[in-house]
Design an enzyme around this catalytic site. Structure first.
Site, PDB file in Angstrom:
ATOM      1  N   ILE A 111       0.821  -1.208   0.000  1.00 40.62           N
ATOM      2  CA  ILE A 111       0.000   0.000   0.000  1.00 40.62           C
ATOM      3  C   ILE A 111       0.853   1.255   0.000  1.00 40.62           C
ATOM      4  O   ILE A 111       0.544   2.242  -0.685  1.00 40.62           O
ATOM      5  CB  ILE A 111      -0.960  -0.021   1.208  1.00 40.62           C
ATOM      6  CG1 ILE A 111      -1.997  -1.136   1.036  1.00 40.62           C
ATOM      7  CG2 ILE A 111      -1.667   1.328   1.366  1.00 40.62           C
ATOM      8  CD1 ILE A 111      -2.883  -1.354   2.238  1.00 40.62           C
ATOM      9  N   GLU A 112       1.943   1.241   0.751  1.00 42.06           N
ATOM     10  CA  GLU A 112       2.764   2.452   0.878  1.00 42.06           C
ATOM     11  C   GLU A 112       3.563   2.764  -0.382  1.00 42.06           C
ATOM     12  O   GLU A 112       3.717   3.937  -0.739  1.00 42.06           O
ATOM     13  CB  GLU A 112       3.718   2.309   2.063  1.00 42.06           C
ATOM     14  CG  GLU A 112       3.040   2.263   3.424  1.00 42.06           C
ATOM     15  CD  GLU A 112       2.397   3.587   3.803  1.00 42.06           C
ATOM     16  OE1 GLU A 112       2.529   4.563   3.064  1.00 42.06           O
ATOM     17  OE2 GLU A 112       1.743   3.625   4.864  1.00 42.06           O
ATOM     18  N   SER A 113       4.079   1.742  -1.053  1.00 37.33           N
ATOM     19  CA  SER A 113       4.968   2.036  -2.190  1.00 37.33           C
ATOM     20  C   SER A 113       4.854   1.041  -3.330  1.00 37.33           C
ATOM     21  O   SER A 113       5.747   0.983  -4.178  1.00 37.33           O
ATOM     22  CB  SER A 113       6.429   2.066  -1.702  1.00 37.33           C
ATOM     23  OG  SER A 113       6.859   0.758  -1.310  1.00 37.33           O
TER      24      SER A 113
END
Length: 387
Positions: A111-113
């Site tokens: 989700i973050e990267s």
């Protein structure tokens, strides 16, 4: 689904230079070596695109069902399974040292990267310097800028390699600099805490943060449930904790083909991310740990569901109330204003849905015989406006 970037705005370079000169003095007084500051600020000018993004107040609020469709997509699930398989030895080693399991770490990573593929391409020093000079939260940005300079001084990364988002989040796990300084670790043993190029360092850093936030090994995160007829929706709040056994006896039931095995003494809250018309979930202390990573109920639920999807689960069974979406910022200001005019303390009419506004919505709903779910919906605003 992402909105186009706002148009850049003009910046007063002379004013920025004056600010930089004063900040240099403050940074040196805080322990930053003059040569570190000068090296980090070589050719740094304010970034007009950062100011434009900071000043933009998007009216549209993405409904949670659209957010989950985007974040927990089939492509991200498949990519996550591949990343889990390719990095299983690293993830297993990280989980043996820290608390969170591989699937949760992989979900956050995705989700973050997008598993290290989309970390942001802006120089963090420049972005934070811009925000510290002309942003809405100057004190916060200046504090984070000082933390970024400490990273440079420590030698973990060169200033031009410290890349991330316009708001200062960095690397594969999107840490802000102060979080990096507290929780980033050198897991691969090369002498540097490199959350940009070392997935081992990035994943271990995320695990270290989650452990510090109270992650409990082997404990659940969230599970979908159904609520009985006549349920008191005011009980569906993160501030209300009861044992699973108490919830069961109140008529709450797990759903799904293979629901998790829960102990009746485990304490859970009920989450209604889209109000009483939508799905309901048990959430536990590990869910709260994810909220500590990113204080968004949608984000924490997305991490949970994505981690479950890696194992063939995580499908939400109940329908989302797509005919009654959440309010955008301008409409939420209108709702807050109406609540205040009718004697309910909703706090400042700022378009932010915090606990004070939720409490005011619940009070209005209770008084008017509505399910007190605290959901700021289009139908609620229409009802209040018509009266």
């Amino acid at each position: 689904m992402s909105a186009s970037a706002p148009e850049p705005v003009s910046v007063d370079q002379t004013g920025f230079d004056t600010w930089k000169a004063q900040f240099r003095k403050d940074a040196i007084a805080a322990g930053i070596a003059p040569e570190t500051f000068d090296r980090a600020f070589i050719d740094v000018t304010p970034d007009p695109s950062v100011i434009a993004r900071d000043q933009a107040q998007p009216e549209f609020v993405t409904p949670i069902w659209d957010y989950l469709d985007n974040v927990v997509s089939d492509q991200r699930v498949q990519r996550g399974r591949e990343s889990l398989a390719a990095n299983i030895s690293t993830l297993a080693a990280v989980s043996s040292r820290y608390a969170p399991p591989p699937r949760i770490l992989a979900a956050i990573w995705g989700i973050e990267s997008n598993y290290g593929q989309q970390m942001g391409d802006l120089q963090i020093v420049r972005a934070l310097a811009t925000l510290a000079y002309e942003g809405r939260r100057r004190d916060f940005a200046q504090s984070e800028l000082l933390a970024a300079l400490k990273i440079v001084q420590h030698g973990d990364v060169k200033p031009d390699q410290m890349l991330g988002s316009w708001a200062g989040a960095m690397g594969q796990t999107q840490f802000i600099p102060s979080t990096y300084n507290r929780y980033a670790v050198d897991f691969d043993g090369d002498g540097r805490r490199d959350i940009w190029r070392s997935s081992a360092d990035a994943l271990a850093s995320a695990a270290n943060l989650l452990q510090s936030l109270g992650w409990h090994v082997g404990e659940p995160v969230a599970a979908e449930v159904t609520l009985p007829a006549g349920f008191d929706y005011a009980q569906a709040d993160l501030s209300v904790k009861k044992t699973v056994g108490e919830w069961y006896r109140a008529g709450v039931h797990l759903v799904g083909d293979s629901p998790p095995s829960l102990r009746e003494d485990q304490r859970a809250s009920i989450l209604l991310p889209a109000g009483y018309k939508g799905p309901a979930f048990f959430v536990f202390d590990n869910y709260r740990a994810i909220l500590g990573y990113n204080n968004s109920t949608a984000y924490a639920l997305a991490v949970t569901l994505l981690a479950q999807r890696f194992e063939g689960q995580g499908q939400v069974r109940a329908a989302w109330p797509k005919d009654d979406p959440p309010l955008g910022r301008a409409d939420l200001i209108s709702l807050q204003t109406l609540l205040g005019q009718q004697g309910y303390d909703a706090g400042a009419a700022d378009g932010m849905l915090g606990p004070t506004t939720r409490a005011a919505i619940r009070a209005y709903q209770k008084k008017n015989g509505l399910p007190a779910d605290g959901y700021a919906s289009v139908s609620l605003l229409e009802r209040m406006s018509s009266r």
